[in-house]
Structure formats: structure tokens, C-alpha cells
Design a protein around this motif. Structure first.
Motif, short mmCIF file in Angstrom:
data_model
loop_
_atom_site.label_atom_id
_atom_site.label_comp_id
_atom_site.label_asym_id
_atom_site.label_seq_id
_atom_site.Cartn_x
_atom_site.Cartn_y
_atom_site.Cartn_z
N CYS A 134 0.84 -1.21 0.00
CA CYS A 134 0.00 0.00 0.00
C CYS A 134 0.86 1.25 0.00
CB CYS A 134 -0.91 0.03 1.23
SG CYS A 134 -2.05 -1.34 1.37
N SER A 135 0.27 2.34 -0.45
CA SER A 135 0.92 3.64 -0.33
C SER A 135 -0.13 4.70 -0.03
CB SER A 135 1.69 4.00 -1.60
OG SER A 135 0.82 4.27 -2.68
N ILE A 136 0.31 5.73 0.65
CA ILE A 136 -0.51 6.91 0.93
C ILE A 136 0.24 8.12 0.41
CG2 ILE A 136 -1.62 8.32 2.71
CD1 ILE A 136 -1.49 5.82 4.54
N SER A 137 -0.36 8.85 -0.51
CA SER A 137 0.25 10.06 -1.05
C SER A 137 -0.55 11.26 -0.56
CB SER A 137 0.27 10.03 -2.58
OG SER A 137 0.96 8.88 -3.05
N ALA A 138 0.13 12.20 0.08
CA ALA A 138 -0.54 13.35 0.69
C ALA A 138 0.15 14.64 0.28
CB ALA A 138 -0.53 13.22 2.21
N PRO A 139 -0.60 15.73 0.18
CA PRO A 139 0.02 17.02 -0.16
C PRO A 139 1.03 17.44 0.91
CG PRO A 139 -2.38 17.13 -0.36
CD PRO A 139 -2.07 15.84 0.33
N GLY A 199 -8.31 15.45 3.73
CA GLY A 199 -8.70 16.01 2.44
C GLY A 199 -8.19 15.19 1.29
N SER A 200 -7.33 15.76 0.47
CA SER A 200 -6.92 15.17 -0.81
C SER A 200 -5.82 14.13 -0.64
CB SER A 200 -6.45 16.27 -1.75
OG SER A 200 -6.02 15.74 -2.98
N LEU A 201 -6.18 12.93 -0.17
CA LEU A 201 -5.25 11.82 -0.02
C LEU A 201 -5.45 10.81 -1.13
CD1 LEU A 201 -5.37 10.97 3.80
CD2 LEU A 201 -3.65 12.29 2.59
N GLN A 202 -4.35 10.22 -1.59
CA GLN A 202 -4.44 9.10 -2.53
C GLN A 202 -3.98 7.85 -1.78
OE1 GLN A 202 -1.30 8.09 -5.49
NE2 GLN A 202 -2.86 8.55 -7.01
N VAL A 203 -4.92 6.94 -1.53
CA VAL A 203 -4.61 5.68 -0.87
C VAL A 203 -4.69 4.58 -1.91
CG1 VAL A 203 -5.27 4.06 0.95
CG2 VAL A 203 -5.52 6.51 1.32
N TRP A 204 -3.62 3.82 -2.05
CA TRP A 204 -3.51 2.84 -3.14
C TRP A 204 -3.05 1.50 -2.60
CZ3 TRP A 204 1.13 0.58 -5.01
CH2 TRP A 204 1.01 -0.11 -6.23
N ARG A 205 -3.59 0.44 -3.16
CA ARG A 205 -3.15 -0.93 -2.85
C ARG A 205 -2.85 -1.63 -4.16
NH1 ARG A 205 -5.95 -6.13 -2.15
NH2 ARG A 205 -4.84 -7.41 -0.61
N GLY A 206 -1.66 -2.18 -4.28
CA GLY A 206 -1.26 -2.82 -5.54
C GLY A 206 -0.57 -4.15 -5.31
N ALA A 207 -0.66 -5.01 -6.31
CA ALA A 207 -0.07 -6.35 -6.23
C ALA A 207 1.35 -6.33 -6.78
CB ALA A 207 -0.93 -7.34 -7.01
N ARG A 208 2.29 -6.76 -5.96
CA ARG A 208 3.66 -6.92 -6.44
C ARG A 208 3.86 -8.37 -6.87
NH1 ARG A 208 4.83 -5.49 -0.85
NH2 ARG A 208 4.75 -3.23 -0.53
N PRO A 209 4.20 -8.61 -8.14
CA PRO A 209 4.45 -9.99 -8.59
C PRO A 209 5.81 -10.46 -8.05
CG PRO A 209 4.83 -8.44 -10.38
CD PRO A 209 4.34 -7.63 -9.22
N THR A 210 5.79 -11.32 -7.05
CA THR A 210 6.99 -11.59 -6.26
C THR A 210 7.40 -13.05 -6.30
OG1 THR A 210 6.32 -9.80 -4.76
CG2 THR A 210 8.01 -11.32 -3.97
N LEU A 211 8.69 -13.29 -6.50
CA LEU A 211 9.29 -14.62 -6.40
C LEU A 211 9.90 -14.78 -5.01
CD1 LEU A 211 10.84 -14.61 -9.97
CD2 LEU A 211 9.07 -16.19 -9.16
N PRO A 212 10.01 -15.99 -4.50
CA PRO A 212 10.35 -16.15 -3.08
C PRO A 212 11.77 -15.77 -2.68
CG PRO A 212 10.16 -18.28 -4.15
CD PRO A 212 9.65 -17.27 -5.12
N ASP A 213 12.73 -15.77 -3.61
CA ASP A 213 14.10 -15.48 -3.22
C ASP A 213 14.53 -14.04 -3.48
OD1 ASP A 213 14.13 -15.70 -5.96
OD2 ASP A 213 15.95 -16.91 -6.07
N GLY A 214 13.64 -13.23 -4.11
CA GLY A 214 13.94 -11.82 -4.30
C GLY A 214 14.13 -11.39 -5.74
N PRO A 215 15.18 -11.86 -6.46
CA PRO A 215 15.42 -11.37 -7.81
C PRO A 215 14.34 -11.82 -8.80
CG PRO A 215 17.41 -12.37 -6.89
CD PRO A 215 16.27 -12.72 -5.98
N PRO A 216 14.21 -11.10 -9.93
CA PRO A 216 13.24 -11.48 -10.96
C PRO A 216 13.78 -12.59 -11.85
CG PRO A 216 14.44 -9.55 -11.67
CD PRO A 216 14.92 -9.85 -10.27
N VAL A 217 12.99 -12.98 -12.82
CA VAL A 217 13.42 -13.86 -13.90
C VAL A 217 13.57 -13.01 -15.15
CG1 VAL A 217 12.72 -15.72 -15.45
CG2 VAL A 217 12.43 -15.98 -12.99
N VAL A 218 14.75 -13.00 -15.72
CA VAL A 218 15.04 -12.20 -16.92
C VAL A 218 15.78 -13.08 -17.91
CG1 VAL A 218 16.15 -10.14 -17.85
CG2 VAL A 218 15.24 -10.11 -15.52
N GLY A 219 15.18 -13.29 -19.10
CA GLY A 219 15.88 -14.05 -20.13
C GLY A 219 14.99 -15.07 -20.80
N ALA A 220 15.62 -16.07 -21.38
CA ALA A 220 14.90 -17.11 -22.13
C ALA A 220 14.08 -17.97 -21.19
CB ALA A 220 15.89 -17.97 -22.91
#
Length: 416
Positions: free
Chosen positions: A275-280, A347-368
Motif C-alpha cells: 500500500c501507499s498513501i500520497s498526501a500534499p 482532504g486530498s489523499l491518494q490511498v492505493w493498494r497494488g499487487a507486487r508480482p513476487t518470487l520467493p528469493d527476491g530477484p526477478p526472472v530475466v531471459g529465455a
């Protein structure tokens, strides 16, 4: 080549730009109506260094905790077998980080790719004259001496990679960030003058325009439902008429797992929601100048133009779109602990919830992928913004048959 990219988040957009820059014919398919509308929409904004991004690696800045009111990872009631298997792997990786005096290979791979990505982002920003909200410098705040002890493997990984990281006391930290509250206990901090934060979505929209100028075509409101191999190439299904391409790059975040399964590829990829909260901005003197990370709560506070954004939390197996009440309370508490009065929280707050596509050891998969014509650039988790530019350039080099300027060791799908 004629190449399809599935997904137009920050990773998909950077991949589209790099492939179009190399002269390929690029088509990007995105289920939403614009670029960077899901996991890249209101991220924590941290760019570098990679291992210090909250939730970048399991237990890198704090041991795993899934129980109790102060749990760092909150479990929902809709846990699937995939979620439970991921949790088992994640806790095993976290224990390896916590019990090792030296940096683990996944942590080294993450830092290596983050450094390369940071340099690539600067090169693109300068060459294309991209103007987006950003700030320089980063402080990792340590509430207790135990927090500092837990951080040592990460500090060593940073220094081994040549990253400048200064261990400083509380007084020095408050000189760097004068708005830090004097009431909140602070044992010390890690100062990274080369750290950076920036507005991920702004950058993605600007780079999408640059990719389009190179000929890349973006097809929004188009959900890809299946991938199939044919004698003529890889077929993308989701439009009224199926299309064939010489190659497909999968950058579809959490949705990638379902597309890979029929092809016999099973990656332990889950949606770890944050989640994130963005405030003026309320009072500049009481707000951060740049990026601040609370190591204990794995939450970040950044200044983005005339706004302050606090982000963090991790939820597994909880459906729906509303942020978890306990996660929001933690974010408000972290902001109040360190920068009381810095943001206008009514007043003008942006509250957001987003899905992080996560692998269990941390780094992504990049390549073939191991399947002809199918390439992967996914699983970046909380580090999507941090790693996007480097992952895209390395992927484009691999597609062209060139050795990337950064090693992809430890980033292959076969590690699972």
C-alpha cells in the motif's frame, strides 16, 4: 523481428522501448486502459540501491514475521496452495539471509542488476530529456542496535558491489534530514548519497511516448488469454483474431503465472500486495528532502514534488481491493513517527493498494524461458521500478544474441 510484449507496466514499457530502439517491430498488449495502471501506479518510488527497497529480498533488512499485531507479512484467509508453497520458500530464503554473515547469491544478483538499472535509467533520462519527479539521497533509519546488526549482510553486499554506504549516528542522520522527529528513538542510520527516488508512473508514460516514436504499438484494453507455439512462431490469443509473432516477451506481472502454466512452466509467483498513501506537502521543513526507509517496519517515505508518499506493508492471500486496516495504521504511524506535520493528512489523499508480482528469493526472472520464442521479464516484486531499465536492456541484448552488459546469473527461470 516481430515481437509481442504482454503487459504495459514499468517493466513492459521499458522492454518495449529497448526492443524498438534495437529496430524490432514491437506490439504491446495491456489489459488496462493505459500504461502503469496496476503494480506501477503508486509505487514506493525508490530507485536504488536494490537490496534496501522494502520487500526486495526476504529478510534482507529484518527477519520474517507473519504472526501477531506487528507482523511484517500479513496472511489473509484466501491462501492458496501456491501461496503456501511460496511462503515456505520465502521463509527458507529469509532464514538463509538472517543466518549468514556473508551476502547470499540472490542478494548479490539483486544489487548487481539494480546498479546497472540505475545507470541505464540515468542514460535514458539524459538522452531523451525525460522530466519526472525525483530526488537524490537515501537514509535507512535504524531504531535499535539490533536493527543495525540485522542489516550487516546487506551493507556488506552493497560495499562489495562498490556502493557508497556510510554508517552514521542519529545526530548525523538528523543533519541530513532536518525534518526527522527528535522524539522518535534513533540508534543510527545508513546513508546512501547515491540513492534515489522518482515517480514511476510519470517515467513510464514518458517512455511509452518515446517507444511509440520508435514505432512501438500499444494495444490497451486487450487481455491476453493464452500463448501457443505454432510452426510460424508464437501465437498470442486475446483479440478477435489470434496473432503470430517471432517472439513474445512476458511482462504481465502476477497474470504471467496462468499464461505459463499451460506451457509446462510453473514459477512460484504470487501477488504480494502493498500500500501507499500520497498526501500534499504541508510544511517543507518537517518533510523529507529525499528518500527515507524505516528498516523495522520496511516502509519508505519519499518526497515527490509537492507530495509526500509513505508506502510499505505486505499482504499474502487477501483478496479484494481495499487496503488492510493494520497496514494503513502502520503507514500513518511511520509517517507520524519520523515526519509529524510534514504532510496534510486530511482532504486530498491518494490511498492505493497494488499487487507486487513476487518470487520467493527476491530477484526477478530475466531471459529465455526454455520454450522457443518465449522470453521472460517478470517477478520483480517491490523492485520493479528499481530494476526495470536494466532488466529491459539486458533482455533486449539477450533477444539479439548479444551478451548483456550485466550478468544474468541467478536470474534464470531454471533456478526454480
Amino acid at each position: 523481428m516481430n515481437i509481442a510484449i504482454v503487459g504495459a507496466g514499468i517493466v513492459g514499457v521499458t522492454t518495449a522501448y529497448e526492443l524498438a530502439r534495437d529496430g524490432h517491430s514491437v506490439s504491446v498488449f495491456e489489459a488496462r486502459s493505459s500504461a502503469a495502471e496496476e503494480a506501477s501506479f503508486a509505487t514506493g518510488a525508490l530507485l536504488a540501491p536494490g537490496p534496501l527497497v522494502p520487500w526486495a529480498a526476504p529478510g534482507a533488512t529484518q527477519g520474517p514475521s507473519v504472526w501477531g499485531a506487528r507482523a511484517t507479512l500479513r496472511l489473509g484467509r484466501a491462501l492458496s496452495c501456491t501461496d503456501l508453497d511460496w511462503l515456505r520458500r520465502w521463509r527458507r530464503a529469509a532464514r538463509a539471509y538472517a543466518h549468514s554473515a556473508t551476502p547470499q547469491p540472490p542478494l548479490q544478483a539483486l544489487e548487481r542488476l539494480a546498479r546497472y538499472s540505475h545507470a541505464r535509467l540515468h542514460a535514458l533520462s539524459d538522452a531523451l530529456e525525460l522530466q519526472f519527479e525525483r530526488s537524490t539521497g537515501m537514509l535507512l533509519l535504524l531504531r535499535t542496535p539490533a536493527d543495525a546488526t540485522a542489516l550487516q549482510p546487506v551493507v556488506q553486499a552493497l560495499r562489495d558491489a562498490g556502493t557508497v554506504a556510510h554508517e552514521i549516528d542519529a545526530d548525523a542522520a538528523r543533519r541530513i534530514e532536518p525534518g526527522l522527529s527528535s522524539e522518535t528513538p534513533l540508534a543510527g542510520a545508513l546513508h546512501l548519497p547515491g540513492g534515489e527516488a522518482g515517480n514511476c508512473r510519470q517515467f513510464a508514460l514518458l517512455l511509452r511516448q518515446a517507444a511509440q516514436q520508435l514505432g512501438a504499438q500499444f494495444h490497451f484494453n486487450t487481455r491476453i488469454t493464452a500463448l501457443a507455439h505454432t510452426p510460424a512462431g508464437v501465437q498470442v490469443q486475446g483479440e478477435a483474431t489470434a496473432r503470430r509473432f517471432d517472439a513474445v516477451v512476458l511482462c504481465a506481472g502476477v497474470a504471467s503465472a496462468a499464461l505459463l502454466r499451460p506451457l509446462g512452466l510453473r514459477l512460484p509467483l504470487v501477488a504480494l500486495h502493498g500500500c501507499s498513501i500520497s498526501a500534499p506537502l504541508r510544511e517543507a521543513l518537517h518533510a523529507p528532502h529525499s528518500a527515507v526507509v524505516d528498516a523495522r517496519h520496511q516502509a519508505s517515505i519519499v518526497r515527490l514534488g509537492q507530495r509526500v508518499r509513505v508506502s510499505g506493508g505486505a499482504e499474502l492471500g487477501r483478496r479484494g481491493t481495499d487496503p488492510h486496516g493494520a497496514t494503513l495504521r502502520m503507514l500513518y504511524r511511520v509517517l507520524s513517527d519520523w515526519f509529524p506535520g510534514g504532510a496534510q493528512l486530511s482532504g486530498s489523499l491518494q490511498v492505493w493498494r497494488g499487487a507486487r508480482p513476487t518470487l520467493p528469493d527476491g530477484p526477478p526472472v530475466v531471459g529465455a524461458s526454455g520454450r522457443p520464442g518465449l522470453w521472460l521479464n517478470l517477478g520483480h516484486g517491490a523492485s520493479g521500478w528499481t530494476l526495470a531499465c536494466g532488466s529491459a536492456r539486458a533482455l533486449a541484448d539477450a533477444v539479439a544474441g548479444r551478451a548483456p552488459d550485466v550478468s544474468l546469473d541467478g536470474l534464470d527461470a531454471q533456478r526454480f
